[in-house]
Design a protein around this motif. Structure first.
Motif, PDB file in Angstrom:
ATOM      1  N   ASP A  37       2.398  10.293   2.688  1.00 30.16           N
ATOM      2  CA  ASP A  37       2.633   9.071   1.922  1.00 30.16           C
ATOM      3  C   ASP A  37       3.741   9.349   0.912  1.00 30.16           C
ATOM      4  O   ASP A  37       3.753  10.394   0.247  1.00 30.16           O
ATOM      5  N   THR A  38       4.682   8.398   0.797  1.00 30.00           N
ATOM      6  CA  THR A  38       5.809   8.588  -0.103  1.00 30.00           C
ATOM      7  C   THR A  38       5.978   7.467  -1.116  1.00 30.00           C
ATOM      8  O   THR A  38       6.320   7.712  -2.268  1.00 30.00           O
ATOM      9  N   TYR A  39       5.735   6.222  -0.676  1.00 34.31           N
ATOM     10  CA  TYR A  39       6.031   5.079  -1.537  1.00 34.31           C
ATOM     11  C   TYR A  39       5.054   3.950  -1.216  1.00 34.31           C
ATOM     12  O   TYR A  39       4.656   3.765  -0.057  1.00 34.31           O
ATOM     13  N   GLY A  40       4.678   3.193  -2.241  1.00 36.21           N
ATOM     14  CA  GLY A  40       3.632   2.194  -2.098  1.00 36.21           C
ATOM     15  C   GLY A  40       3.954   1.020  -1.200  1.00 36.21           C
ATOM     16  O   GLY A  40       3.044   0.322  -0.752  1.00 36.21           O
ATOM     17  N   ARG A  41       5.238   0.767  -0.906  1.00 31.18           N
ATOM     18  CA  ARG A  41       5.574  -0.311  -0.001  1.00 31.18           C
ATOM     19  C   ARG A  41       5.449   0.108   1.455  1.00 31.18           C
ATOM     20  O   ARG A  41       5.375  -0.734   2.348  1.00 31.18           O
TER      21      ARG A  41
END
Length: 367
Positions: A46-50
């Motif tokens: 996981d890298t970014y909430g979008r």
């Protein structure tokens, strides 16, 4: 998924967290916009909430299990889900069939945004959907259609679409996966508003897409990433929490809907009752062949708009609201939104109140 499980068991099982000793029984929401990154840039993470969220994944796993799909994707609303699918699979030069008697905003999106791009848009009623599929590239079917509650023969429609290589998208909002599983009847993709009966508390907006076609789902996921039509993590958690009671709620809503339809069909102030569960309903035979439950919506007609308003004013239990599937029984006069129905046309969404109380209340309000 064990096909022998009942609806409440399926709902609880799908929404449950993994059985890990020492971990919470109920999974908490994960509100996050950024994640710690690894120095190993080849590592999936996981890298970014979008682009990803653990709460999404649990909700999507539950929705896929309920729909009989290999995967599901959550969206910020039902319209976000269906428009994302249409942007991926409908190309200039194609012919797209959409319901003429279904949810009006799907028609508006098709005519206002897809037609100008060179897409031929055909608006077709439920009764003519199979015939229209003979010359279509993409078919969007809604069944039962909202608000008239006519039913599309999904098995027949699926055969036609497969024989031509057309893509069949089915809106499963009204019956939910507890009442109908379009993928098993020939649909390529299912879209739905989880805002309605699956969430069931009238307090969040959510939608989803479910399918067994990995390539199409990967393209839809890419569209979600780039367009940003994501579901917030807190809303995802609320939807997941609601899923556990969906079977219990939907059972009562369907029970109330049939009881209400039976009362309304014999009431002198009421005209033209539609409910797929009524034996005399024109869609009953097709509904019996493809639906496990007939849903929580009943449509009927009163004399005029004033009669609808009087019904709401005199009732002690009914609320006036345009969404459906919530805990409270609600009434919506659909002509106010431009649907091609009579001024006195009513879409009633049955809640989870005690059946005898609802029947007595509506009977008195109509008197």
């Amino acid at each position: 998924m064990n096909g022998q499980y009942g609806d409440s068991t399926r709902s609880v099982k799908a929404a449950a967290s993994q059985h890990v000793p020492g971990q919470p029984v109920a999974s908490p929401p994960v509100p996050v916009s950024a994640y710690h990154l690894s120095a190993d840039e080849s590592q999936p993470m996981d890298t970014y909430g979008r682009s990803s969220n653990p709460t999404w994944r649990q909700l999507e796993s539950a929705l896929a299990e309920l729909e009989g799909a290999t995967s599901a994707l959550s969206f910020g609303s039902g319209m976000a889900a269906i428009t994302s699918v249409l942007r991926v699979i409908v190309k200039p030069g194609m012919t797209l069939v959409v319901p003429a008697d279904g949810y009006y905003q799907v028609r508006l999106y098709a005519t206002e945004y897809l037609a100008p791009l060179g897409v031929t848009v055909r608006e077709v009623s439920a009764a003519d959907m199979c015939a229209a599929a003979e010359s279509a590239d993409v078919v969007v079917a809604e069944t039962p259609v909202n608000p008239t509650l006519d039913v599309v023969d999904l098995h027949a429609l699926g055969i036609i679409c497969r024989s031509r290589g057309a893509t069949l998208v089915v809106d499963n909002t009204a019956p939910t996966p507890l009442g109908q599983q379009p993928l098993s009847l020939g649909a390529d993709l299912v879209v739905a508003s989880a805002t309605k009966a699956l969430s069931g508390h009238s307090d969040l907006l959510a939608g989803y897409v479910a399918s067994c076609h990995a390539e199409v789902m990967a393209a839809v996921e890419r569209e979600r990433l780039l367009a940003g039509a994501i579901l917030g993590p807190f809303e995802a958690w609320l939807a997941l929490r609601s899923l556990g009671s969906a079977g219990l709620r939907f059972e009562r809503q369907c029970h109330n809907a049939l009881a209400m339809a039976l009362m309304l069909r014999d009431h002198p102030a009421v005209r033209a009752v539609r409910y797929p569960g009524l034996p005399e309903d024109p869609a009953h035979a097709v509904a019996c062949a493809q639906m496990r439950r007939f849903g929580g919506l009943v449509s009927f007609e009163l004399a005029d708009a004033a009669a609808v308003h009087r019904l709401v004013e005199r009732s002690a239990l009914v609320v006036s609201a345009t969404s459906f599937g919530g805990l409270h029984t609600s009434v919506d006069r659909r002509a106010r939104w431009g649907d091609p129905v009579a001024d006195g046309f009513v879409r009633m969404s049955l809640g989870i109140e005690d059946t005898d109380d609802l029947i007595a209340d509506i009977t008195a309000a109509l008197a």
